[in-house]
Design an enzyme around this catalytic site. Structure first.
Site, PDB file in Angstrom:
ATOM      1  N   ASP A  83      -8.434 -26.294  13.408  1.00  0.00           N
ATOM      2  CA  ASP A  83      -8.362 -26.491  11.961  1.00  0.00           C
ATOM      3  C   ASP A  83      -7.106 -25.804  11.447  1.00  0.00           C
ATOM      4  OD1 ASP A  83      -9.122 -27.355   9.447  1.00  0.00           O
ATOM      5  OD2 ASP A  83     -10.400 -25.623   9.044  1.00  0.00           O
ATOM      6  N   GLU A 117      -4.364 -19.933   9.825  1.00  0.00           N
ATOM      7  CA  GLU A 117      -4.146 -19.732   8.387  1.00  0.00           C
ATOM      8  C   GLU A 117      -2.972 -18.788   8.180  1.00  0.00           C
ATOM      9  OE1 GLU A 117      -3.920 -19.606   4.535  1.00  0.00           O
ATOM     10  OE2 GLU A 117      -5.351 -20.974   5.480  1.00  0.00           O
ATOM     11  N   ASN A 145       1.848 -19.058  10.951  1.00  0.00           N
ATOM     12  CA  ASN A 145       2.416 -20.274  10.375  1.00  0.00           C
ATOM     13  C   ASN A 145       2.249 -21.373  11.416  1.00  0.00           C
ATOM     14  OD1 ASN A 145       3.960 -22.351   9.367  1.00  0.00           O
ATOM     15  ND2 ASN A 145       5.806 -21.135   9.052  1.00  0.00           N
ATOM     16  N   ASP A 170      -1.521 -27.523   1.124  1.00  0.00           N
ATOM     17  CA  ASP A 170      -0.711 -27.311  -0.072  1.00  0.00           C
ATOM     18  C   ASP A 170       0.212 -28.512  -0.239  1.00  0.00           C
ATOM     19  OD1 ASP A 170       1.078 -26.464  -2.049  1.00  0.00           O
ATOM     20  OD2 ASP A 170       0.901 -24.376  -1.444  1.00  0.00           O
ATOM     21  N   LYS A 174       7.221 -30.857  -5.339  1.00  0.00           N
ATOM     22  CA  LYS A 174       8.653 -31.090  -5.539  1.00  0.00           C
ATOM     23  C   LYS A 174       9.304 -31.551  -4.239  1.00  0.00           C
ATOM     24  CE  LYS A 174       9.066 -27.717  -9.273  1.00  0.00           C
ATOM     25  NZ  LYS A 174       9.717 -26.462  -9.738  1.00  0.00           N
TER      26      LYS A 174
END
Length: 214
Positions: A83, A117, A145, A170, A174
């Site tokens: 995950d 995470e 990461n 996330d 932009k």
């Protein structure tokens, strides 16, 4: 002064019913795990963490050393459910508690679970929950990461990859921030290299553009 301001905020939230709403939402989200009933939620410690993290910061470019998988899992040769961006770890813990991931698991071939995470405090607390719920030998959480480290982590894992999940990442709306999105070529290639025959990838987003991009 800051403490006084926070107290006033909570007083206003209490009067408006907002605090009760969020407390109830938290309890509902973790209800099946029984964390609240057994006191595990608070026992793992309350934390404060940023809602977002910039994955391009230099401290997030470090590839961690390969874990000693035999010290983490009871049987590190079992198939792995990954995950990416696991947040507080609810999906991983629920999957372990339910015995697997539907048709992708059987009693004789139950998978191990790994949550990645980037926000350091969340995996630390999730590991405590896994231990308290009796899933430590099947569930593990790493603060990293994933875009940078998933290749090395998967390459070092002794068993095959059965399922890779990326859920509600996330969106980084932009265009100049799209390079911060977790699903990049390096992650896709790492998953493809490790995924077993018949394995699956599960992607979810509540933003259509992000879902299409993944």
């Amino acid at each position: 002064a800051a403490h006084e301001g926070l107290s006033k905020f909570y007083a206003r939230a209490e009067a408006a019913g907002v605090r009760d709403y969020y407390t109830g939402a938290r309890e509902k989200a973790f209800e099946e795990l029984g964390l609240e009933a057994d006191g595990h939620y608070d026992a793992a410690g309350g934390i404060r963490t940023r809602q977002h993290a910039n994955p391009l910061l230099s401290r997030y470019q470090v590839v961690p050393d390969a874990p000693d998988w035999s010290a983490i899992y009871d049987d590190p040769t079992r198939p792995l459910v990954l995950d990416v961006g696991c947040g507080p770890g609810r999906f991983v813990l629920l999957a372990a508690q339910r015995g697997g991931c539907g048709d992708l698991a059987s009693a004789a071939d139950a998978p191990n679970f790994l949550g990645l995470e980037i926000r350091e405090k969340l995996p630390e607390r999730a590991r405590k929950w896994a231990a308290q719920l009796g899933h430590a030998g099947r569930c593990h959480f790493v603060a990293t990461n994933a875009t940078v480290s998933v290749g090395a982590l998967l390459a070092s894992y002794p068993g095959p990859l059965r399922l890779a999940c990326v859920q509600f990442p996330d969106p980084h709306f932009k265009k100049r921030h799209h390079k911060r999105r977790v699903v990049q070529r390096s992650l896709v290639e790492a998953v493809c290299d490790k995924l077993e025959d018949g394995g699956a990838v599960w992607l979810q987003s509540d933003v259509e553009a992000v879902a299409r991009d993944m």
